[in-house]
Scaffold this active site. Sequence first.
Site, PDB file in Angstrom:
ATOM      1  N   CYS A 134     -43.036  15.118  -2.579  1.00 54.87           N
ATOM      2  CA  CYS A 134     -41.980  15.939  -3.202  1.00 54.87           C
ATOM      3  C   CYS A 134     -42.514  16.789  -4.353  1.00 54.87           C
ATOM      4  O   CYS A 134     -41.819  17.697  -4.819  1.00 54.87           O
ATOM      5  CB  CYS A 134     -40.834  15.055  -3.686  1.00 54.87           C
ATOM      6  SG  CYS A 134     -40.198  14.017  -2.377  1.00 54.87           S
ATOM      7  N   HIS A 180     -36.484  18.180  -9.000  1.00 54.20           N
ATOM      8  CA  HIS A 180     -36.438  17.797  -7.581  1.00 54.20           C
ATOM      9  C   HIS A 180     -35.065  17.210  -7.262  1.00 54.20           C
ATOM     10  O   HIS A 180     -34.563  16.340  -7.980  1.00 54.20           O
ATOM     11  CB  HIS A 180     -37.551  16.783  -7.303  1.00 54.20           C
ATOM     12  CG  HIS A 180     -37.465  16.176  -5.942  1.00 54.20           C
ATOM     13  ND1 HIS A 180     -37.265  16.927  -4.809  1.00 54.20           N
ATOM     14  CD2 HIS A 180     -37.547  14.885  -5.521  1.00 54.20           C
ATOM     15  CE1 HIS A 180     -37.224  16.125  -3.754  1.00 54.20           C
ATOM     16  NE2 HIS A 180     -37.383  14.877  -4.161  1.00 54.20           N
ATOM     17  N   ASN A 201     -32.189  15.970   0.306  1.00 51.46           N
ATOM     18  CA  ASN A 201     -33.536  15.888  -0.269  1.00 51.46           C
ATOM     19  C   ASN A 201     -34.520  16.546   0.700  1.00 51.46           C
ATOM     20  O   ASN A 201     -34.795  16.001   1.758  1.00 51.46           O
ATOM     21  CB  ASN A 201     -33.884  14.415  -0.499  1.00 51.46           C
ATOM     22  CG  ASN A 201     -35.269  14.233  -1.120  1.00 51.46           C
ATOM     23  OD1 ASN A 201     -36.094  15.148  -1.115  1.00 51.46           O
ATOM     24  ND2 ASN A 201     -35.524  13.045  -1.638  1.00 51.46           N
TER      25      ASN A 201
HETATM   26  O1  UT7 Z   1     -37.716  12.235  -3.007  1.00 48.91           O
HETATM   27  C1  UT7 Z   1     -38.554  11.192  -3.400  1.00 48.91           C
HETATM   28  C2  UT7 Z   1     -37.957  10.369  -4.446  1.00 48.91           C
HETATM   29  N1  UT7 Z   1     -36.823   9.670  -3.953  1.00 48.91           N
HETATM   30  C3  UT7 Z   1     -35.929   9.228  -4.801  1.00 48.91           C
HETATM   31  O2  UT7 Z   1     -36.033   9.477  -5.975  1.00 48.91           O
HETATM   32  C4  UT7 Z   1     -34.815   8.377  -4.268  1.00 48.91           C
HETATM   33  C5  UT7 Z   1     -34.511   7.272  -5.222  1.00 48.91           C
HETATM   34  N2  UT7 Z   1     -33.519   6.309  -4.760  1.00 48.91           N
HETATM   35  C6  UT7 Z   1     -32.209   6.631  -4.583  1.00 48.91           C
HETATM   36  O3  UT7 Z   1     -31.827   7.775  -4.693  1.00 48.91           O
HETATM   37  C7  UT7 Z   1     -31.238   5.509  -4.296  1.00 48.91           C
HETATM   38  O4  UT7 Z   1     -31.880   4.284  -4.519  1.00 48.91           O
HETATM   39  C8  UT7 Z   1     -30.646   5.534  -2.861  1.00 48.91           C
HETATM   40  C9  UT7 Z   1     -29.707   6.717  -2.713  1.00 48.91           C
HETATM   41  C10 UT7 Z   1     -31.756   5.625  -1.837  1.00 48.91           C
HETATM   42  C11 UT7 Z   1     -29.853   4.269  -2.614  1.00 48.91           C
HETATM   43  O5  UT7 Z   1     -28.836   4.129  -3.608  1.00 48.91           O
HETATM   44  P1  UT7 Z   1     -28.638   2.732  -4.375  1.00 48.91           P
HETATM   45  O6  UT7 Z   1     -27.497   2.884  -5.273  1.00 48.91           O
HETATM   46  O7  UT7 Z   1     -29.973   2.377  -4.974  1.00 48.91           O
HETATM   47  O8  UT7 Z   1     -28.222   1.774  -3.214  1.00 48.91           O
HETATM   48  P2  UT7 Z   1     -28.920   0.433  -2.746  1.00 48.91           P
HETATM   49  O9  UT7 Z   1     -30.159   0.729  -1.970  1.00 48.91           O
HETATM   50  O10 UT7 Z   1     -29.018  -0.490  -3.911  1.00 48.91           O
HETATM   51  O11 UT7 Z   1     -27.812  -0.115  -1.749  1.00 48.91           O
HETATM   52  C12 UT7 Z   1     -26.508  -0.505  -2.230  1.00 48.91           C
HETATM   53  C13 UT7 Z   1     -25.677  -0.922  -1.049  1.00 48.91           C
HETATM   54  C14 UT7 Z   1     -26.388  -1.887  -0.105  1.00 48.91           C
HETATM   55  O12 UT7 Z   1     -25.433  -2.823   0.377  1.00 48.91           O
HETATM   56  P3  UT7 Z   1     -25.362  -4.300  -0.263  1.00 48.91           P
HETATM   57  O13 UT7 Z   1     -26.728  -4.887  -0.060  1.00 48.91           O
HETATM   58  O14 UT7 Z   1     -25.034  -4.094  -1.703  1.00 48.91           O
HETATM   59  O15 UT7 Z   1     -24.280  -4.928   0.533  1.00 48.91           O
HETATM   60  C15 UT7 Z   1     -26.823  -1.032   1.041  1.00 48.91           C
HETATM   61  O16 UT7 Z   1     -26.963  -1.723   2.250  1.00 48.91           O
HETATM   62  O17 UT7 Z   1     -25.351   0.223  -0.248  1.00 48.91           O
HETATM   63  C16 UT7 Z   1     -25.705  -0.033   1.117  1.00 48.91           C
HETATM   64  N3  UT7 Z   1     -26.114   1.238   1.730  1.00 48.91           N
HETATM   65  C17 UT7 Z   1     -25.235   2.048   2.344  1.00 48.91           C
HETATM   66  N4  UT7 Z   1     -23.916   1.962   2.578  1.00 48.91           N
HETATM   67  C18 UT7 Z   1     -23.316   2.979   3.223  1.00 48.91           C
HETATM   68  C19 UT7 Z   1     -27.334   1.778   1.756  1.00 48.91           C
HETATM   69  N5  UT7 Z   1     -27.293   2.955   2.413  1.00 48.91           N
HETATM   70  C20 UT7 Z   1     -25.996   3.142   2.781  1.00 48.91           C
HETATM   71  C21 UT7 Z   1     -25.331   4.176   3.474  1.00 48.91           C
HETATM   72  N6  UT7 Z   1     -24.001   4.042   3.670  1.00 48.91           N
HETATM   73  N7  UT7 Z   1     -25.962   5.269   3.916  1.00 48.91           N
END
Ligand code: UT7
Length: 327
Positions: free
Chosen positions: A114, A254, A284
Site C-alpha cells: 500500500c 492511505h 482499499n
Molecule cells: O491496506 C493495508 C493496511 N490494512 C489495514 O490497515 C486494515 C486494518 N484493519 C482493519 O481495518 C480492521 O481490523 C478490519 C476492517 C479488517 C476488521 O475490523 P475489526 O473491527 O478489527 O473487526 P474484527 O476483525 O475484530 O472482527 C469483529 C467481528 C468478528 O466477529 P466476532 O469474532 O466478534 O463474533 C468477525 O468475525 O466482526 C466479524 N466480521 C464480520 N462481520 C460481518 C469480520 N468481517 C465481517 C464482515 N461482516 N465482513
Amino acid sequence: MTIRAKIVGTGSCVPEKVLTNKDLEQMIDTSDEWITTRTGIKERHIAQEGENNSDLAVGAARRALEMAGIAPADLDLIIVGTLTPDMPMPSVACLVQKELGAKRAGAMDISATCSGFLYSLSVADKFVRCSPDSKVLVIGSEVLSRRTNWQDRTTCVLFADGAGAAVVTGARGENGIVSTHLHADGSVWELLTIKGLGTAHPVDESILEKGWQYIEMQGRDVFKHAVKALESVAFEALDASGWTLEDIDLLIAHQANIRILEHLRERLSLPKDKVFINIHKYGNTSAASIPIALDEANRKGRLKAGDKVLMISFGGGFTWAGVTMKW
Ligand code: UT7
C-alpha cells in the site's frame, strides 16, 4: 534557487463495474451496516474479465499526461507501485511503456504494497532532483480482486481495483516535494500476506487448497500497527519540513479504514475538511489509493498553488511512508 520535483499532472482510472455492500450481502454472511460502520466502505470498483492492472495504469497515465501537457515520448522514467502485476515478468511499467509508446523511458515496478505509490514518488523525487529536466510518470495500480478470497468475509469486503498516476518534473522555486520518508519492518510480515504463487510456494494443488493465492490479514493487529506507524511518520514528515499541524492544508492518507482516518484526524487535530476521504466509493485499493485520492482532490479544486499537503501510507511488509509537498 531551489529545484523541487513537482507534480504537474494527475489522473486516475477505475473499472466500470461497481460492487456495493448490498451486492456483498447476497454473496457472503455480511451486512451493509457492518461494512459501513467498521470500515467506511459503501462500494468499490472491480475489474472484469480481460481488464488488467496495466489497462487501468495506462488509463490513469493518459489522463495525467494530458493534464501535464507532456507527450509519452518525452518521458524519461515510468515507475509503477503495485502488488498485483499482470504477471511476474515483464513489469506493469514495461507494459505501460509499450502501450503509451514512451520510447525513451526506462520502466520498473516497485513492490511496497500500500506504500507503493509513495515509495515510487520518493524515487521520482530523487531522480528529478538529480536531473531536473527529466519527466517521470509515477503510477499506483492494483487488481486486488484477483487476489481476494471471495469466501473470506474478513478481507473480501475491503479490497478493490483501480489506478492513479502523477507526472513529476523539476521546477524552480519552493513548490514541489519537500521531504520523503520511507520505512519498513519485515519482522511482522506474516500479519498481512499473499503467501502462494511466488517462487517459495509455486502453483500446486496443496497451495491452492490452503488458499495461499489470496490475501490473508490479521486485521486487528494490522490496525494497531497502522495507526501507530501513520501517526509517527506524519510527525516525522512535519518536523523534517519545518511545518506545524496548523500548516497542513490537506492530509491524503492511505484509504484502508475510515476509523484509521478518523483516529489520525483526531491525533493531528485536523478539521474534517482537511482530511481527504473517498474510501466509501473505492474501498482499499492498496498502492492506487493515494494517487486516486490525489487526482480527485486535484480535479475537485481542493488543491491550490502553495497548499501544504501531507501524504502518508501503510501496508503489508510492513511498509510505511510519508511525503510532504507544496502544491
Ligand atoms: O491496506 C493495508 C493496511 N490494512 C489495514 O490497515 C486494515 C486494518 N484493519 C482493519 O481495518 C480492521 O481490523 C478490519 C476492517 C479488517 C476488521 O475490523 P475489526 O473491527 O478489527 O473487526 P474484527 O476483525 O475484530 O472482527 C469483529 C467481528 C468478528 O466477529 P466476532 O469474532 O466478534 O463474533 C468477525 O468475525 O466482526 C466479524 N466480521 C464480520 N462481520 C460481518 C469480520 N468481517 C465481517 C464482515 N461482516 N465482513
